[in-house]
Structure formats: C-alpha cells, structure tokens
Design a protein around this motif. Structure first.
Motif, mmCIF file in Angstrom:
data_model
loop_
_atom_site.group_PDB
_atom_site.id
_atom_site.type_symbol
_atom_site.label_atom_id
_atom_site.label_comp_id
_atom_site.label_asym_id
_atom_site.label_seq_id
_atom_site.Cartn_x
_atom_site.Cartn_y
_atom_site.Cartn_z
ATOM 1 N N LYS A 186 45.416 -13.009 -36.663
ATOM 2 C CA LYS A 186 45.367 -13.186 -35.712
ATOM 3 C C LYS A 186 44.831 -15.022 -35.591
ATOM 4 N N LYS A 187 44.417 -15.130 -37.059
ATOM 5 C CA LYS A 187 44.054 -16.482 -37.749
ATOM 6 C C LYS A 187 45.519 -17.193 -38.833
ATOM 7 N N ALA A 188 46.346 -15.940 -39.295
ATOM 8 C CA ALA A 188 47.658 -16.190 -39.436
ATOM 9 C C ALA A 188 48.431 -17.675 -38.863
ATOM 10 N N GLU A 189 49.017 -19.002 -39.870
ATOM 11 C CA GLU A 189 49.638 -19.584 -38.911
ATOM 12 C C GLU A 189 51.175 -19.321 -39.275
ATOM 13 N N ASN A 190 51.379 -19.008 -40.857
ATOM 14 C CA ASN A 190 52.816 -19.025 -40.831
ATOM 15 C C ASN A 190 53.817 -17.248 -40.647
ATOM 16 N N PRO A 191 54.847 -17.028 -39.480
ATOM 17 C CA PRO A 191 54.856 -16.189 -39.383
ATOM 18 C C PRO A 191 55.085 -14.973 -40.352
ATOM 19 N N GLU A 192 55.661 -15.683 -41.665
ATOM 20 C CA GLU A 192 55.576 -14.502 -42.628
ATOM 21 C C GLU A 192 55.112 -14.114 -42.843
ATOM 22 N N SER A 193 53.382 -14.881 -43.153
ATOM 23 C CA SER A 193 52.285 -13.973 -43.007
ATOM 24 C C SER A 193 51.634 -13.055 -42.150
ATOM 25 N N LYS A 194 51.530 -13.369 -40.722
ATOM 26 C CA LYS A 194 51.717 -12.777 -39.435
ATOM 27 C C LYS A 194 52.019 -11.401 -39.514
ATOM 28 N N GLU A 195 52.954 -11.622 -39.919
ATOM 29 C CA GLU A 195 54.137 -9.919 -39.805
ATOM 30 C C GLU A 195 53.464 -8.964 -40.954
ATOM 31 N N PHE A 196 52.872 -9.339 -42.115
ATOM 32 C CA PHE A 196 52.887 -8.600 -43.313
ATOM 33 C C PHE A 196 51.285 -8.404 -42.621
ATOM 34 N N PHE A 197 50.482 -9.378 -42.248
ATOM 35 C CA PHE A 197 49.307 -9.085 -42.146
ATOM 36 C C PHE A 197 49.179 -7.110 -41.162
ATOM 37 N N GLU A 198 50.009 -7.925 -39.724
ATOM 38 C CA GLU A 198 50.426 -6.290 -38.587
ATOM 39 C C GLU A 198 50.797 -5.852 -39.341
ATOM 40 N N PHE A 199 52.016 -5.465 -40.199
ATOM 41 C CA PHE A 199 52.187 -4.592 -41.095
ATOM 42 C C PHE A 199 51.323 -3.521 -42.310
ATOM 43 N N MET A 200 50.471 -4.390 -42.357
ATOM 44 C CA MET A 200 48.657 -3.934 -43.132
ATOM 45 C C MET A 200 48.464 -2.904 -42.532
ATOM 46 N N VAL A 201 48.341 -3.748 -41.503
ATOM 47 C CA VAL A 201 47.387 -2.950 -39.889
ATOM 48 C C VAL A 201 47.599 -1.590 -39.273
ATOM 49 N N GLY A 202 48.807 -1.577 -38.994
ATOM 50 C CA GLY A 202 49.792 -0.427 -38.957
ATOM 51 C C GLY A 202 49.143 0.338 -40.919
ATOM 52 N N GLU A 203 49.496 0.316 -41.797
ATOM 53 C CA GLU A 203 49.232 1.378 -42.999
ATOM 54 C C GLU A 203 47.623 1.577 -42.603
ATOM 55 N N GLU A 204 47.058 0.267 -42.575
ATOM 56 C CA GLU A 204 45.153 0.548 -42.661
ATOM 57 C C GLU A 204 45.039 2.407 -40.925
ATOM 58 N N LYS A 205 45.595 1.950 -40.098
ATOM 59 C CA LYS A 205 45.325 3.046 -39.016
ATOM 60 C C LYS A 205 46.083 3.662 -38.997
ATOM 61 N N GLN A 206 47.063 4.124 -40.355
ATOM 62 C CA GLN A 206 47.770 5.109 -41.091
ATOM 63 C C GLN A 206 46.558 6.548 -41.652
ATOM 64 N N HIS A 207 45.591 5.312 -42.524
ATOM 65 C CA HIS A 207 45.268 6.218 -43.541
ATOM 66 C C HIS A 207 43.765 6.595 -42.508
ATOM 67 N N LEU A 208 42.971 5.246 -41.793
ATOM 68 C CA LEU A 208 41.986 6.578 -40.732
ATOM 69 C C LEU A 208 42.125 7.559 -39.861
ATOM 70 N N VAL A 209 43.682 7.272 -39.305
ATOM 71 C CA VAL A 209 44.128 8.750 -38.213
ATOM 72 C C VAL A 209 44.191 9.765 -39.906
ATOM 73 N N PHE A 210 44.631 9.732 -41.258
ATOM 74 C CA PHE A 210 44.144 10.759 -41.711
ATOM 75 C C PHE A 210 43.096 11.325 -42.163
ATOM 76 N N LEU A 211 42.184 10.585 -43.005
ATOM 77 C CA LEU A 211 41.054 10.580 -43.185
ATOM 78 C C LEU A 211 40.025 11.146 -41.774
ATOM 79 N N SER A 212 40.328 10.503 -40.425
ATOM 80 C CA SER A 212 39.665 11.584 -39.534
ATOM 81 C C SER A 212 39.772 12.074 -39.368
ATOM 82 N N ASN A 213 41.087 13.336 -39.023
ATOM 83 C CA ASN A 213 41.317 14.735 -39.636
ATOM 84 C C ASN A 213 41.125 15.294 -40.372
ATOM 85 N N GLU A 214 40.603 14.636 -41.624
ATOM 86 C CA GLU A 214 40.419 15.589 -43.193
ATOM 87 C C GLU A 214 38.881 15.840 -42.353
ATOM 88 N N TYR A 215 37.621 14.353 -41.623
ATOM 89 C CA TYR A 215 36.696 15.087 -41.432
ATOM 90 C C TYR A 215 36.308 15.832 -40.581
#
Length: 179
Positions: free
Chosen positions: A145-174
């Motif tokens: 949300k704070k990123a002004e550079n489009p490349e950084s914004k794209e990178f952070f949004e990619f990372m959000v998706g990755e973390e979401k996938q990890h959370l789904v896996f951990l939630s299923n394990e729990y």
C-alpha cells in the motif's frame, strides 16, 4: 466467496486478547525504498526462517514434527527460488547479515531461545508458523500500500500471495491436529 467459519463459543468465548505493537513493526527493514535492497531483505528473511525451521527440527525428537519442520523449511526454499525466478536481475547477496531477522520482523535467536527450553510439539510449530506468516502477510500488505515504485508494489503483492498460500497450508495442518 471465501469460506466463513464460526469460532466455537462465538463472541462469548472471546477472552479479551488484543493485537499489540506498533503499526510500523517490521517496516524499518524496508525503509530505503531501493528495490534491490527490498528484494535482498525479503530473501534474507525467507532464508532466516528456513534456518529456524531446520534448527528446530534438530531440537525435536518426534518424527511427525520433524517432517512438518522439514516441509516448512522446503516451503521457504521454494519461496526463495520463486523470488529468484521472478526477479533474476536482482542479486540475493547482501542480506546475509540480516539472517537473524525472520519474516514479519521477528528475531530468530529469541524464538530459538524460547523453544530450546521446551519440547517442540506439532501444535507449537503450526502456531509459530501461523504467527510468522500472518505477520509477514500483514507486513507485505502494508508495504504494498505504501510502495511508490511500481516494481516494489508488484513485488510486495507477490509476497502477499505467497504468505497467504503458506497460511492456508498451516491452517489445514492445524485442522488435522484439532481432529
């Protein structure tokens, strides 16, 4: 539409826990705004978390917990590989000094010290992973949300998706642990 779950006991079961800490927690690692620095810091956080999982694996005796920790470490290795594939022009070197900082800004040594004094159980590992991944999800969301550079914004949004996938896996394990 996302799945909606009802917490056992609903609002009556709420025991008053509140989120604590400064909204900027973890963001200080990304203040330069230079994309290559942001990438290196993220890469180093992934590697730090991989090392934490492998160290915890060595500390525990339960095969099922060891297998879970190994799998979580492989997720972080895969995450690093995806980062390198997505951004091949950026060198991951340079963040080696930051390996004590994990996803979400947590300190690796403090977490290791906590677990060295106790038996590492499966639900502890899942809860630790969920805490770290949730914190990382939140951190990368705020950075996007704070990123002004489009490349950084794209990178952070990619990372959000990755973390979401990890959370789904951990939630299923729990869910499996809870039966």
């Amino acid at each position: 539409m996302p799945h909606i779950y009802n917490m056992s006991g609903g609002i009556i079961a709420y025991n008053g826990g509140k989120a604590v800490g400064d909204e900027a927690f973890g963001m200080e690692f990304f203040v330069s705004g230079e994309f290559s620095d942001v990438f290196r810091m993220s890469y180093a956080m992934e590697e730090g978390l991989r090392q934490l999982y492998l160290t915890l694996k060595d500390l525990c005796e339960d095969k099922e917990v060891k297998d879970l920790l190994a799998r979580l470490a492989r997720f972080e290795e895969g995450h690093k590989a995806k980062l390198k594939a997505l951004f091949p022009e950026v060198d991951e070197k340079g963040g080696e000094n930051d390996l004590n900082t994990l996803e979400g800004g947590y300190n690796k040594q403090q977490l290791l010290d906590h677990f060295k004094s106790r038996v590492v159980a499966q639900n502890d590992v899942i809860q630790l992973g969920m805490m770290l991944e949730t914190q990382a999800y939140d951190l990368y969301s705020r950075l996007a949300k704070k990123a002004e550079n489009p490349e950084s914004k794209e990178f952070f949004e990619f990372m959000v998706g990755e973390e979401k996938q990890h959370l789904v896996f951990l939630s299923n394990e729990y869910d499996k642990v809870l039966g």
